[in-house]
Design an enzyme around this catalytic site. Structure first.
Site, short mmCIF file in Angstrom:
data_model
loop_
_atom_site.label_atom_id
_atom_site.label_comp_id
_atom_site.label_asym_id
_atom_site.label_seq_id
_atom_site.Cartn_x
_atom_site.Cartn_y
_atom_site.Cartn_z
N LYS A 151 -6.26 -8.34 -1.61
CA LYS A 151 -6.37 -9.60 -1.14
C LYS A 151 -5.64 -10.46 -0.88
O LYS A 151 -6.40 -11.59 -0.09
CB LYS A 151 -6.50 -10.22 -2.69
CG LYS A 151 -7.70 -9.74 -3.39
CD LYS A 151 -8.41 -10.40 -4.26
CE LYS A 151 -9.23 -9.07 -4.97
NZ LYS A 151 -9.08 -9.30 -6.46
N MET A 198 -5.99 11.10 6.19
CA MET A 198 -6.72 10.52 7.47
C MET A 198 -7.95 9.76 7.16
O MET A 198 -8.33 9.89 5.64
CB MET A 198 -6.77 11.97 8.43
CG MET A 198 -7.87 12.74 7.35
SD MET A 198 -8.44 13.91 8.23
CE MET A 198 -8.88 14.01 9.74
N ASP A 225 -1.09 -2.27 -4.72
CA ASP A 225 -2.03 -2.00 -3.43
C ASP A 225 -3.59 -1.46 -3.42
O ASP A 225 -4.07 -2.31 -5.06
CB ASP A 225 -1.70 -0.57 -2.89
CG ASP A 225 -0.75 -0.22 -1.91
OD1 ASP A 225 0.15 -1.71 -1.67
OD2 ASP A 225 -0.11 0.98 -2.30
#
Ligand code: SAH
Length: 472
Positions: A270, A384, A248
């Site tokens: 990317k 969050m 990630d």
């Protein structure tokens, strides 16, 4: 002095240990593990040794050292704290050509006992020739984390089929490749999956067709919150084994630094666009594609793969396509941020339950959901976006949480740039704005969050509390 290393087979052979204290007891334990018949000579034995003598597990010669204790032994160890006794043992053993070790006395020793570590049939022994035993022990501790626990079982398995392997692969180079593949390929994976019978079946299958391409596999690995030292030992091993790492955007260079140098890194940040479903499908295809090409794929995800990480969906896809996989947990952001901010997630006085939840991508929480989240005496850990820092406190208070409930907001948890902001729930939006809190951030709400102001120990802690009754 140059030493000749050897591994001695002491099974059923008498060995003498002179001394009855803690050092002698450690030597006795090692010798018994190797199956030696241990004789211990000392005026007195410590409790553990006395019990062994009583059970008949060792023979006790009582009194001060006498040369005839050496009769018939293969090795002797002097482990008393009296130098003249140790010297006498060394001298008498030497005269009888019995190998002798004097603990912590390289000069008087005819053999040294190395620092050692075991993985089943595999033993690694380290010696500094008596010059720096502390260094040897440190090296041992380091190797301990690098040596896969599966190696021992693999060594046993390969040992059982040694003749068959030699017959199927007469060429030593081919045999070496086969053994390498055992560790890194499907057989090793089956051992790590705790399926020894499958491992054996796969090994025998491989022998029928040696040199055939190995099946690839995927390890879905949690990388933890960012601090590379919070990677698990298993995660590091997987990174060292990987041919391809699909990671990630949030995985930092410090973590990727721990990967095998020639692994292919695929950065999804990317490679993909904004459409989450298209992205997820692309990830699924990538994993299957590389595994089918026989590669060892690591799917590296921030925190834990099964906590708001879509690891479950990836596994379902792999299972549906018959790709072998393993899952390696990581330290999830809630646990890492709590630890690094001094927020105990449960506390006998303040909180008996913990809710991990997310407001990411507006899951559309109902009033009932919010009422459950707003309950007192529970800790809420919210994964969050910072854009929700206005609405979350508002909804919690609307559904029953008191305005003075403490919160702790952790920005960049575990990174040296970590900031903890703590205060009252009703002040959260204004405080977060005033201090310019940015993603990634994790929010704790509950009585325990107020403890951060006392217990914070890492990075910066900004405390904006009114004195509160419920947090002492
Ligand atoms: N699978 C991950 C969570 C992915 S969701 C895990 O188990 O941790 C992404 C959210 O996690 C971010 O929006 C943020 O709320 C939280 N997060 C991840 N890393 C963080 C960190 N280092 N500090 C604070 N919050 C973090």
């Amino acid at each position: 002095m140059s030493l000749y290393p050897l591994f001695a087979n002491l099974k059923g052979r008498p060995v003498l240990v002179v001394g009855g204290g803690a050092v002698a007891a450690r030597k006795v334990a090692g010798l018994r593990e190797a199956g030696a018949l241990v004789r211990v000579g000392a005026p007195q034995l410590d409790e553990g040794l006395a019990r062994l003598a009583h059970e008949g597990a060792i023979t006790h010669f009582s009194g001060r050292f006498e040369p005839d204790w050496l009769d018939g032994v293969w090795l002797a160890i002097a482990a008393t704290d009296e130098e003249d006794v140790n010297a006498a043992v060394a001298r008498e053993a030497e005269a009888r050509r019995i190998f002798v070790n004097v603990v912590d006395d390289a000069e008087r020793s005819a053999f040294h006992v190395p620092a050692r570590l075991r993985r089943g049939a595999l033993t690694v022994a380290i010696s500094s020739g008596g010059r720096a035993p502390v260094l040897a022990r440190r090296l041992r501790a380091e190797l301990e984390t690098h040596l896969d626990t599966a190696l021992g079982e693999l060594a046993e398995l390969a040992g059982r089929h040694r003749a068959a392997i030699a017959a199927a692969l007469p060429d030593p180079d081919a045999r070496r490749r086969f053994h390498d593949d055992l560790v890194d390929g499907p057989v090793g994976l089956a051992i790590r999956q705790a399926q020894p019978q499958r491992a054996e079946a796969l090994l025998l299958e491989g022998l029928k067709n040696p040199g055939a391409a190995q099946a690839g596999s995927v390890a879905v690995v949690g990388a933890g919150p960012g601090d590379a030292d919070l990677l698990t030992v298993r995660a590091q091993r997987a990174l060292q084994r990987a041919d391809v790492i699909v990671h990630d955007r949030l995985i930092g260079p410090k973590v990727l630094d721990r990967a095998r140098r020639d692994a292919l890194l695929i950065d999804l940040g990317k490679a993909v666009g904004q459409d989450h479903e298209a992205t997820q499908n692309r990830i699924h295809d990538l994993l299957v594609e590389h595994a089918r090409a026989g590669r060892r794929v690591v799917r590296l995800k921030g925190g834990d793969p099964f906590v708001f990480g879509r690891g479950g969906e990836e596994l379902e896809h792999l299972a549906a396509h018959g790709i072998a996989y393993e899952v390696i947990p990581g330290v999830t952001a809630a646990l890492a941020c709590a630890a690094y901010a001094g927020v105990p997630l449960t506390h006998r006085d303040h909180s008996a339950s913990l809710v991990l939840t997310t407001t990411h991508r507006n899951r559309g929480l109902s009033a009932r959901d919010w009422r459950a989240l707003a309950l007192e005496r529970q800790t809420l850990a919210l994964y969050m976006g910072v854009s929700q820092l206005e609405s979350v406190p508002r909804e919690l208070m609307r559904h029953g949480r008191a305005p003075e409930t403490p919160f702790a907001l952790v920005e960049n948890g575990t990174d040296p740039s970590q900031r903890v902001l703590t205060g009252r729930l009703d002040q959260l939006p204004a405080l977060a704005r005033a201090h310019g809190i940015r993603a990634p951030a994790l929010l704790f709400v509950g009585e325990v969050a107020g403890l951060a102001r006392k217990l914070a120990w890492f990075g910066e802690c900004i405390s904006a509390h009114e004195p509160l009754a419920q947090v002492a």
